[in-house]
Scaffold this motif. Structure first.
Motif, short mmCIF file in Angstrom:
data_model
loop_
_atom_site.label_atom_id
_atom_site.label_comp_id
_atom_site.label_asym_id
_atom_site.label_seq_id
_atom_site.Cartn_x
_atom_site.Cartn_y
_atom_site.Cartn_z
N ASP A 55 23.96 -5.17 36.78
CA ASP A 55 23.62 -5.37 38.35
C ASP A 55 22.90 -4.25 39.03
O ASP A 55 22.70 -4.28 40.20
N GLY A 56 22.68 -2.92 38.41
CA GLY A 56 22.17 -1.86 38.96
C GLY A 56 20.90 -1.65 38.37
O GLY A 56 20.30 -2.31 37.56
N MET A 57 20.13 -0.42 38.86
CA MET A 57 19.01 -0.17 38.37
C MET A 57 19.17 1.42 38.68
O MET A 57 19.65 2.09 39.69
N SER A 58 18.17 2.26 37.81
CA SER A 58 17.96 3.51 37.92
C SER A 58 16.45 3.75 37.62
O SER A 58 15.69 3.39 36.73
N PRO A 59 15.97 4.66 38.57
CA PRO A 59 16.53 5.31 39.57
C PRO A 59 16.45 4.57 40.88
O PRO A 59 15.50 3.75 41.29
N PRO A 60 17.67 4.45 41.51
CA PRO A 60 17.51 3.71 42.84
C PRO A 60 16.55 4.08 43.92
O PRO A 60 16.06 3.47 44.69
N LEU A 93 25.59 2.60 45.46
CA LEU A 93 25.85 3.87 44.79
C LEU A 93 26.21 4.77 45.80
O LEU A 93 27.05 5.71 45.43
N VAL A 94 25.78 4.78 46.95
CA VAL A 94 26.07 5.62 48.03
C VAL A 94 27.68 5.56 48.29
O VAL A 94 28.47 6.64 48.24
N VAL A 95 28.30 4.27 48.50
CA VAL A 95 29.54 4.17 48.49
C VAL A 95 30.31 4.65 47.42
O VAL A 95 31.50 5.40 47.62
#
Length: 98
Positions: free
Chosen positions: A19-24, A74-76
């Motif tokens: 569910d994520g991606m990089s780089p955000p 990501l910050v959390v």
């Protein structure tokens, strides 16, 4: 995601899944990022050229809004890790779950 110091020291700074991606940073029009990304277990990933993704997101604000959830997550995650590193002993830090 792994950050590297100028001296070569490394630290995991985030974990992402399907569910994520990089780089955000791409979701907020930032150009650079200072970490490496690697797959640690078998699976599938997709690689998209950054310029193509930027054009795609510019034409689709709804998709961009959806992807903006990941930088927040990501910050959390990074905040929780920093807090745990500052206030917990190693056994507690190793037992934490995301």
């Amino acid at each position: 995601m792994v950050a590297t110091s100028p001296e070569g020291g490394k630290a995991e700074m985030g974990v992402l899944g399907r569910d994520g991606m990089s780089p955000p940073a791409l979701t907020v029009d930032a150009e650079g990022f200072s970490f490496d990304v690697m797959m640690q277990i078998g699976g599938h990933g997709r690689r998209v050229e950054a310029g193509a993704l930027a054009c795609f997101l510019a034409d689709r604000p709804a998709v961009r809004r959806l992807l903006l959830h990941f930088p927040h997550t990501l910050v959390v995650q990074v905040t929780d890790t920093a807090l745990s590193n500052a206030v917990h002993k190693i056994d507690v830090r190793l037992a934490k779950g995301f």
